[in-house]
Scaffold this motif. Structure first.
Motif, mmCIF file in Angstrom:
data_model
loop_
_atom_site.group_PDB
_atom_site.id
_atom_site.type_symbol
_atom_site.label_atom_id
_atom_site.label_comp_id
_atom_site.label_asym_id
_atom_site.label_seq_id
_atom_site.Cartn_x
_atom_site.Cartn_y
_atom_site.Cartn_z
ATOM 1 N N PHE A 1 80.792 11.617 -42.839
ATOM 2 C CA PHE A 1 79.705 12.572 -42.673
ATOM 3 C C PHE A 1 78.882 12.628 -43.955
ATOM 4 C CE2 PHE A 1 83.445 14.443 -40.392
ATOM 5 C CZ PHE A 1 83.120 13.890 -39.166
ATOM 6 N N LYS A 2 77.576 12.400 -43.831
ATOM 7 C CA LYS A 2 76.709 12.412 -45.003
ATOM 8 C C LYS A 2 75.369 13.003 -44.595
ATOM 9 C CE LYS A 2 74.972 9.346 -48.625
ATOM 10 N NZ LYS A 2 75.226 10.258 -49.714
ATOM 11 N N CYS A 3 74.828 13.831 -45.467
ATOM 12 C CA CYS A 3 73.517 14.429 -45.244
ATOM 13 C C CYS A 3 72.610 14.036 -46.409
ATOM 14 C CB CYS A 3 73.628 15.951 -45.180
ATOM 15 S SG CYS A 3 74.718 16.546 -43.870
ATOM 16 N N ASP A 4 71.469 13.477 -46.096
ATOM 17 C CA ASP A 4 70.504 13.069 -47.125
ATOM 18 C C ASP A 4 69.295 13.990 -47.089
ATOM 19 O OD1 ASP A 4 71.863 10.842 -48.216
ATOM 20 O OD2 ASP A 4 71.311 9.650 -46.464
ATOM 21 N N VAL A 5 69.460 15.172 -47.648
ATOM 22 C CA VAL A 5 68.396 16.166 -47.658
ATOM 23 C C VAL A 5 68.154 16.580 -49.109
ATOM 24 C CG1 VAL A 5 67.712 18.459 -46.869
ATOM 25 C CG2 VAL A 5 69.116 17.024 -45.385
ATOM 26 N N PRO A 6 66.894 16.495 -49.580
ATOM 27 C CA PRO A 6 66.613 16.947 -50.950
ATOM 28 C C PRO A 6 67.009 18.419 -51.118
ATOM 29 C CG PRO A 6 64.712 15.796 -50.015
ATOM 30 C CD PRO A 6 65.705 15.989 -48.901
ATOM 31 N N SER A 7 67.590 18.751 -52.247
ATOM 32 C CA SER A 7 68.115 20.108 -52.465
ATOM 33 C C SER A 7 67.051 21.192 -52.323
ATOM 34 C CB SER A 7 68.790 20.201 -53.828
ATOM 35 O OG SER A 7 67.876 19.903 -54.853
ATOM 36 N N LYS A 8 65.794 20.880 -52.603
ATOM 37 C CA LYS A 8 64.737 21.889 -52.480
ATOM 38 C C LYS A 8 64.475 22.284 -51.020
ATOM 39 C CE LYS A 8 60.998 18.553 -52.436
ATOM 40 N NZ LYS A 8 59.824 18.041 -53.063
ATOM 41 N N GLU A 9 64.971 21.475 -50.075
ATOM 42 C CA GLU A 9 64.776 21.748 -48.653
ATOM 43 C C GLU A 9 65.973 22.459 -48.015
ATOM 44 O OE1 GLU A 9 63.570 18.215 -46.555
ATOM 45 O OE2 GLU A 9 62.133 17.670 -48.119
ATOM 46 N N TRP A 10 67.026 22.691 -48.778
ATOM 47 C CA TRP A 10 68.234 23.312 -48.239
ATOM 48 C C TRP A 10 67.992 24.787 -47.945
ATOM 49 C CZ3 TRP A 10 73.632 21.693 -50.205
ATOM 50 C CH2 TRP A 10 73.738 20.294 -50.232
ATOM 51 N N LYS A 11 68.594 25.246 -46.848
ATOM 52 C CA LYS A 11 68.660 26.681 -46.566
ATOM 53 C C LYS A 11 69.893 27.229 -47.278
ATOM 54 C CE LYS A 11 66.631 26.329 -41.957
ATOM 55 N NZ LYS A 11 66.884 26.535 -40.517
ATOM 56 N N LEU A 12 69.943 28.519 -47.427
ATOM 57 C CA LEU A 12 71.065 29.166 -48.119
ATOM 58 C C LEU A 12 72.343 29.081 -47.291
ATOM 59 C CD1 LEU A 12 69.290 32.414 -49.339
ATOM 60 C CD2 LEU A 12 69.790 30.351 -50.672
ATOM 61 N N ARG A 13 73.453 28.891 -47.987
ATOM 62 C CA ARG A 13 74.740 28.846 -47.283
ATOM 63 C C ARG A 13 75.057 30.183 -46.630
ATOM 64 N NH1 ARG A 13 79.157 27.002 -51.375
ATOM 65 N NH2 ARG A 13 77.437 26.040 -52.389
ATOM 66 N N GLU A 14 74.558 31.275 -47.194
ATOM 67 C CA GLU A 14 74.768 32.589 -46.587
ATOM 68 C C GLU A 14 74.101 32.661 -45.214
ATOM 69 O OE1 GLU A 14 73.659 32.115 -49.733
ATOM 70 O OE2 GLU A 14 75.302 32.933 -50.927
ATOM 71 N N ASP A 15 72.942 31.976 -45.066
ATOM 72 C CA ASP A 15 72.266 31.949 -43.769
ATOM 73 C C ASP A 15 73.089 31.174 -42.746
ATOM 74 O OD1 ASP A 15 70.210 33.428 -44.874
ATOM 75 O OD2 ASP A 15 68.917 31.683 -45.213
ATOM 76 N N LEU A 16 73.725 30.082 -43.175
ATOM 77 C CA LEU A 16 74.606 29.329 -42.283
ATOM 78 C C LEU A 16 75.795 30.195 -41.875
ATOM 79 C CD1 LEU A 16 75.596 26.819 -40.772
ATOM 80 C CD2 LEU A 16 76.563 26.003 -42.941
#
Length: 94
Positions: free
Chosen positions: A29-44
């Motif tokens: 499992f790998k995700c290639d998403v720039p860190s500036k585009e990440w949503k907060l883990r609290e939202d997940l």
């Protein structure tokens, strides 16, 4: 080979194959998403709780959010989510 030696060999073989399969699963499992585009883990965490999950831990692995907990059916889960979309990208059966 004595019975004890055969037993120890069998235990070692099973243990090593289990560890190898777990290691393979995690690396799949790998995700290639720039860190500036990440949503907060609290939202997940909030999203999963609304879906009935009991979230125990969220960490980052291979660029994905790795979630440990129990789903709404009470099944133990180790699931990987895309940090931008919160899409489920992988699940390790426990």
């Amino acid at each position: 080979m004595t019975l004890l030696t055969r037993t120890l060999f069998s235990v070692a073989l099973v243990a090593s194959s289990t560890l190898a399969s777990t290691a393979f699963a995690h690396g799949a499992f790998k995700c290639d998403v720039p860190s500036k585009e990440w949503k907060l883990r609290e939202d997940l965490e909030d999203k999963l709780k609304e879906e009935g999950w009991d979230v125990r831990k969220i960490k980052i692995d291979n660029g994905c959010y790795e979630v440990y907990g129990f789903d709404k059916k009470g099944r133990k889960r180790e699931a990987y989510f895309n940090p931008k979309t919160f899409e489920l990208v992988g699940d390790v059966q426990q």
